[in-house]
Design an enzyme around this catalytic site. Structure first.
Site, PDB file in Angstrom:
ATOM      1  N   LYS A  26       0.850  -1.192   0.000  1.00 52.47           N
ATOM      2  CA  LYS A  26       0.000   0.000   0.000  1.00 52.47           C
ATOM      3  C   LYS A  26       0.880   1.234   0.000  1.00 52.47           C
ATOM      4  CE  LYS A  26      -3.214   2.169   3.247  1.00 52.47           C
ATOM      5  NZ  LYS A  26      -4.003   1.896   4.449  1.00 52.47           N
TER       6      LYS A  26
ATOM      7  N   SER B  75      -4.657   3.284 -17.139  1.00 50.09           N
ATOM      8  CA  SER B  75      -3.652   2.824 -16.178  1.00 50.09           C
ATOM      9  C   SER B  75      -3.244   3.919 -15.204  1.00 50.09           C
ATOM     10  CB  SER B  75      -2.407   2.288 -16.878  1.00 50.09           C
ATOM     11  OG  SER B  75      -1.755   3.339 -17.560  1.00 50.09           O
TER      12      SER B  75
ATOM     13  N   ALA C 271      -9.752   6.971 -15.757  1.00 48.32           N
ATOM     14  CA  ALA C 271      -9.475   7.242 -14.345  1.00 48.32           C
ATOM     15  C   ALA C 271      -9.035   8.687 -14.115  1.00 48.32           C
ATOM     16  CB  ALA C 271      -8.416   6.276 -13.821  1.00 48.32           C
TER      17      ALA C 271
ATOM     18  N   GLY D 230      -6.251   7.806 -18.878  1.00 48.67           N
ATOM     19  CA  GLY D 230      -7.508   7.345 -19.452  1.00 48.67           C
ATOM     20  C   GLY D 230      -8.692   7.781 -18.614  1.00 48.67           C
TER      21      GLY D 230
ATOM     22  N   THR E 187      -7.258  -0.317 -11.684  1.00 49.09           N
ATOM     23  CA  THR E 187      -6.536  -0.130 -12.939  1.00 49.09           C
ATOM     24  C   THR E 187      -5.284  -0.995 -12.874  1.00 49.09           C
ATOM     25  OG1 THR E 187      -5.728   1.532 -14.508  1.00 49.09           O
ATOM     26  CG2 THR E 187      -5.250   1.923 -12.159  1.00 49.09           C
ATOM     27  N   TYR E 188      -4.384  -0.799 -13.813  1.00 46.92           N
ATOM     28  CA  TYR E 188      -3.120  -1.530 -13.805  1.00 46.92           C
ATOM     29  C   TYR E 188      -1.967  -0.541 -13.838  1.00 46.92           C
ATOM     30  CZ  TYR E 188      -3.145  -0.574 -18.815  1.00 46.92           C
ATOM     31  OH  TYR E 188      -3.188   0.067 -20.032  1.00 46.92           O
TER      32      TYR E 188
END
Length: 118
Positions: free
Chosen positions: A9, A25, A75, A73, A57-58
């Site tokens: 985290k 992403s 996000a 994008g 997301t990645y």
């Protein structure tokens, strides 16, 4: 049976950019990825402390030591530069592994450097 537990985290990272025209992403400073054990292409959950938005997301790699945390994008519509976010990566493990597991939790400073590890 497999359980999903918090692996790492990044707490209170600061959004440095929001790029609506990228194909998706979150871009994270390569140094932070190495320190936290979060991998490129790994799925992460993101929570925006400023507006309560939560999404997945990645990860893609940003320039080392740049402090970049950029949402790309769709996000990008959920954050503003300067927002504080929490980035969480998870891992699947057996119940036996889960009993011994301790996540890596990192508190970020305002320049997106790790100021504390808990």
């Amino acid at each position: 049976m497999q359980l999903t537990l918090l692996k790492a985290k990044l707490h209170k990272a600061t959004v440095t950019e929001a790029n609506l025209n990228y194909t998706g992403s979150i871009t994270i400073d390569r140094t932070l990825l190495e320190q936290s054990g979060i991998l490129v292409w790994e799925k992460v959950s993101v929570v925006n402390n400023n507006n309560g938005a939560r999404f997945e997301t990645y990860v893609i790699e940003g320039e080392a030591n740049s402090g970049i945390i950029c949402l790309n994008g769709a996000a990008a519509r959920l954050v503003q530069p300067g927002d504080k976010i929490i980035i969480m990566a998870y891992a699947s493990m057996s119940p036996e592994e889960a009993k011994e597991h301790k996540p890596d939790i990192f508190i970020m400073d305002d320049e997106n450097r790790i100021s504390e590890r808990i």
